[in-house]
Design an enzyme around this catalytic site. Structure first.
Site, short mmCIF file in Angstrom:
data_model
loop_
_atom_site.label_atom_id
_atom_site.label_comp_id
_atom_site.label_asym_id
_atom_site.label_seq_id
_atom_site.Cartn_x
_atom_site.Cartn_y
_atom_site.Cartn_z
N TYR A 275 29.68 42.70 46.80
CA TYR A 275 29.10 44.00 46.45
C TYR A 275 27.85 43.80 45.58
CZ TYR A 275 29.04 48.18 43.34
OH TYR A 275 28.69 49.25 42.56
N ASP B 292 39.50 43.09 42.06
CA ASP B 292 38.96 44.45 42.10
C ASP B 292 39.59 45.12 43.32
OD1 ASP B 292 37.44 46.74 42.62
OD2 ASP B 292 35.58 45.85 41.89
N ILE C 263 39.61 48.37 44.16
CA ILE C 263 39.07 49.73 44.24
C ILE C 263 39.28 50.36 45.62
CG2 ILE C 263 36.73 48.92 44.75
CD1 ILE C 263 35.62 51.23 43.11
N LYS D 207 36.75 55.60 45.32
CA LYS D 207 36.80 55.41 46.78
C LYS D 207 38.04 56.07 47.39
CE LYS D 207 33.32 52.75 45.92
NZ LYS D 207 31.95 53.12 46.22
#
Ligand SMILES: Cc1ncc(COP(=O)(O)O)c(C=O)c1O
Length: 469
Positions: free
Chosen positions: A145, A230, A232, A272
């Protein structure tokens, strides 16, 4: 005389990455079905707008939650004054239960180990402050990312060393890639403090296998370093193989209360899974009491507002709602994913097989004029300026192979996605025709220009001509 700090004037924020530049181009000329039908379609933004109706209907049925009321009585003053950086316990309880539900209730989370932050951005940075000194490094698998260059490095002074993953094994992490990254950091004189992974991956849209997760736990155990997972995108997994959280792997290995248990930290956010990036709700989950205590103090710099916590504690405590939301949202993501894959296939473009996220990792290597990052940028510019699609080039995600792009599918209507697919198909057709024409009649220098005009949209970019860019 220099009046500004080095931090303010350095460019490690990443603002000049093509990831952010594409957004700027979109802002100048955004597509709108009625007012700007030839504008740029935003496909570089990992937003989930597919299930807003579910959230809106919950709000309509539960008006107290958004109007500062409890059992019909106003709690405005209570919320206005609330400033405990530990957060509202009702919200933390609801959030850990939501996190467990997303993981099929195979694991549970203790709200005392949860720190609320203003999104995963703040959670990741806070963890860097807690786990590393300036000049120390974290290893990250590529592609990653693009925001991590800002979130992990900019204010903390931490360095990122890439773990080079390639298409030869669908970008999975291997033992040798981990070891090479570790050696590379040592060559650069950087002390490695940990590994950070996103699971499911942004930008790949894939979940990590148990094998990869075990590999990571073994690696950080041997090296005596941290692991940040992570997660998410954990609620966006719409197809098999299902999501395996690092927490589940730790439980399977009976790692509870071992040394490594304290060195594994999870990042989460509602940006998200619930599609609420504007609400700025994120969290760190850590088994290390010192990390939890330090991160809680640091969270003063990025708290979640009390009315947001109040609203979401009511929403997430509604189990009937969360159960339906999670499964319906996943169904909708799967449908959209399917639409994108089919549309691209129709244009002769393939994708990495994926089962999660709000995007696909798209293989356009065959459309490059050469196997270089210059050619990738050349193609990216054509796609942004001429085709009118803002997508993210793999180089902005530090991919080591030119020709891969991240394409988002959940931030637009079905009609807009269909239009985007038509545009890309016309573009590829024109490229193919062009190539055929050029090989048939190399002397016809104007053929390219002639064919391009068949598909080029009349865009407003500085009045420049399409094939000049
Ligand atoms: C992997 C990953 N981590 C963190 C973030 C930041 O999320 P937030 O909006 O919660 O700060 C994103 C956003 O795209 C992301 O993809």
């Amino acid at each position: 005389m220099k009046l500004l700090s080095r931090k303010a004037t350095c460019n490690s924020h990443g603002q000049d990455s093509s990831y952010f530049l594409g957004w700027q181009e979109y802002e100048k000329n955004p597509y709108d079905e009625v007012t700007n039908p030839t504008g740029i379609i935003q496909m570089g933004l990992a937003e989930n707008q597919l299930s807003f109706d579910l959230l809106e209907s919950w709000l309509a049925n539960n008006p107290d939650a958004a109007s500062f009321k409890r059992d019909g009585e106003s709690i405005f003053r209570e919320l206005a004054l609330f400033q405990d950086y530990h957060g509202l316990s009702a919200f933390k309880n609801a959030l850990v239960e939501f996190m467990a539900e997303i993981r099929g209730n195979k694991v549970s989370f203790d709200p005392k180990k949860l720190v609320l932050t203003a999104g995963a951005t703040s959670a990741n940075e806070t963890l860097m402050f807690c786990l590393a000194e300036p000049g120390e490094a974290f290893l990250l698998p590529t592609p990653y990312y693009p925001g991590f260059d800002r979130d992990l490095k900019w204010r903390t002074g931490v360095e990122i060393v890439p773990i080079q993953c390639t298409s030869s094994n669908d970008f999975q992490i291997t033992e040798s890639a981990l070891e090479e990254a570790y050696q590379q950091a040592q060559k650069l004189n950087l002390k490695v403090k940990g590994v950070l992974v996103t699971n499911p991956s942004n930008p790949l849209g894939t979940t990590m296998s148990r094998h990869e997760l075990n590999l990571l736990v073994n690696f950080i155990t041997v090296k005596g370093i941290h692991l940040i997972s992570d997660e998410i995108y954990s609620g966006t997994v719409f197809n098999s193989p299902g999501f395996v959280s690092i927490m589940e792997v730790l439980m399977d290995r009976n790692s509870k209360n071992t040394e490594v248990w304290n060195r594994i930290h999870i990042v989460y956010s509602l940006s998200k899974d619930l599609g609420l990036p504007g609400f700025r709700v994120g969290a760190i989950y850590s088994n290390d009491d010192t990390v939890v205590a330090a991160a809680t103090k640091m969270s003063s710099f990025g708290l979640v507002s009390s009315q947001t916590q109040y609203l979401l504690s009511a929403m997430l405590s509604d189990k009937k709602f969360t159960k339906n939301y999670i499964s319906e949202n996943q169904k909708r993501l799967e449908q959209r994913h399917e639409m994108l894959i089919k549309g691209l296939k129709n244009a002769g473009i393939g994708c990495l097989m994926s089962n999660a996220g709000l995007f696909c990792w798209v293989d356009m290597r065959h459309l490059l004029s050469s196997n270089t990052f210059e050619a990738e940028m050349e193609l990216w510019k054509k796609i942004v300026y001429n085709v009118g699609l803002n997508i993210s080039p793999g180089s902005s995600c530090h991919c080591t192979e030119p020709g891969w792009f991240r394409v988002c599918f959940a931030n637009m209507s079905e009609d807009t996605l269909n239009l985007a697919m038509q545009r890309i198909k016309s573009f590829v057709n024109s490229m193919n025709n062009n190539n055929n024409d050029q090989s048939n009649d190399k002397s016809n220098k104007n053929s390219r220009r002639g064919l391009l005009t068949k598909w080029v949209f009349q865009l407003s970019f500085d009045g420049r001509e399409a094939d000049e860019r």
